[in-house]
Design a protein around this motif. Structure first.
Motif, PDB file in Angstrom:
ATOM      1  N   ASP A  13      -0.463  -5.075 -11.222  1.00  0.00           N
ATOM      2  CA  ASP A  13      -0.929  -5.913 -10.104  1.00  0.00           C
ATOM      3  C   ASP A  13      -2.430  -6.170 -10.221  1.00  0.00           C
ATOM      4  O   ASP A  13      -2.898  -7.290 -10.041  1.00  0.00           O
ATOM      5  N   VAL A  14      -3.178  -5.116 -10.531  1.00  0.00           N
ATOM      6  CA  VAL A  14      -4.636  -5.241 -10.646  1.00  0.00           C
ATOM      7  C   VAL A  14      -4.990  -6.109 -11.846  1.00  0.00           C
ATOM      8  O   VAL A  14      -5.903  -6.941 -11.770  1.00  0.00           O
ATOM      9  N   ARG A  15      -4.276  -5.945 -12.962  1.00  0.00           N
ATOM     10  CA  ARG A  15      -4.530  -6.775 -14.149  1.00  0.00           C
ATOM     11  C   ARG A  15      -4.348  -8.240 -13.809  1.00  0.00           C
ATOM     12  O   ARG A  15      -5.203  -9.075 -14.110  1.00  0.00           O
ATOM     13  N   HIS A  19      -7.327 -11.138 -13.673  1.00  0.00           N
ATOM     14  CA  HIS A  19      -7.249 -12.385 -14.440  1.00  0.00           C
ATOM     15  C   HIS A  19      -7.431 -13.583 -13.504  1.00  0.00           C
ATOM     16  O   HIS A  19      -8.109 -14.549 -13.851  1.00  0.00           O
ATOM     17  N   GLY A  20      -6.875 -13.508 -12.299  1.00  0.00           N
ATOM     18  CA  GLY A  20      -7.080 -14.568 -11.320  1.00  0.00           C
ATOM     19  C   GLY A  20      -8.526 -14.660 -10.860  1.00  0.00           C
ATOM     20  O   GLY A  20      -9.074 -15.756 -10.684  1.00  0.00           O
ATOM     21  N   ILE A  88      -6.396  -4.283 -20.030  1.00  0.00           N
ATOM     22  CA  ILE A  88      -7.443  -3.657 -19.234  1.00  0.00           C
ATOM     23  C   ILE A  88      -7.425  -2.172 -19.527  1.00  0.00           C
ATOM     24  O   ILE A  88      -6.357  -1.550 -19.587  1.00  0.00           O
ATOM     25  N   GLU A  89      -8.596  -1.607 -19.728  1.00  0.00           N
ATOM     26  CA  GLU A  89      -8.700  -0.173 -19.980  1.00  0.00           C
ATOM     27  C   GLU A  89      -8.890   0.553 -18.651  1.00  0.00           C
ATOM     28  O   GLU A  89      -9.774   0.207 -17.861  1.00  0.00           O
ATOM     29  N   VAL A 115     -10.265   0.462  -7.670  1.00  0.00           N
ATOM     30  CA  VAL A 115      -9.311   0.290  -6.581  1.00  0.00           C
ATOM     31  C   VAL A 115      -9.764   1.228  -5.467  1.00  0.00           C
ATOM     32  O   VAL A 115      -9.905   2.437  -5.673  1.00  0.00           O
ATOM     33  N   LYS A 116     -10.036   0.653  -4.314  1.00  0.00           N
ATOM     34  CA  LYS A 116     -10.542   1.410  -3.165  1.00  0.00           C
ATOM     35  C   LYS A 116      -9.579   1.279  -1.998  1.00  0.00           C
ATOM     36  O   LYS A 116      -8.776   0.346  -1.945  1.00  0.00           O
ATOM     37  N   GLN A 117      -9.707   2.195  -1.064  1.00  0.00           N
ATOM     38  CA  GLN A 117      -8.887   2.150   0.148  1.00  0.00           C
ATOM     39  C   GLN A 117      -9.795   2.244   1.363  1.00  0.00           C
ATOM     40  O   GLN A 117     -10.775   3.003   1.373  1.00  0.00           O
TER      41      GLN A 117
END
Length: 132
Positions: A13-15, A19-20, A88-89, A115-117
């Motif tokens: 999802d993050v990848r 990209h977006g 993505i690494e 990624v934060k919350q």
């Protein structure tokens, strides 16, 4: 307001999201890209200027290469040559490094995102753009 996920997003999802994000930058939609993510520091313009200096200025000579001249911002065509590697690494479960590609060649630059919350959910935060 950055994009919010109610559940922790997967690495995939993050990848896709990153990209977006870079597609928005490539299209010259700097404000839209900025709004998609949180920011660890108030250095968005300075970060873009540094990317411009270390990528565009290697290939071209602008009329004004200073930060104050704002050619890096007013002529956003240079962003169309900025992409990232598909892979993505992940440094740890919550920190992603994306490798910049400029005019088809790896540039040695990375974008570091986390990624934060918060109370609203999970979001991606831009930490830094830097030489790897």
């Amino acid at each position: 307001m950055p994009k919010i996920w109610k559940e922790k997003p997967s690495h995939d999802d993050v990848r896709r999201f990153l990209h977006g994000f870079f597609e928005q930058l490539r299209a010259g939609k700097v404000e839209e890209a900025k709004a998609l993510v949180g920011h660890a520091y108030e250095d968005w313009n300075e970060s873009l200027f540094t990317v411009w200096q270390d990528h565009y200025l290697i290939h071209e000579i602008p009329k004004d290469s200073s930060f104050e001249g704002r050619e890096w911002d007013t002529n956003r065509a240079w962003l169309s040559d900025l992409t990232i590697k598909d892979d993505i690494e992940w440094v740890n479960d919550d920190c992603a490094w994306v490798d910049f590609i400029y005019r088809g060649d790896p540039s040695g630059y990375i974008g570091e995102f986390a990624v934060k919350q918060d109370a609203d959910g999970y979001f991606v935060q831009r930490t830094i753009f830097k030489m790897a």
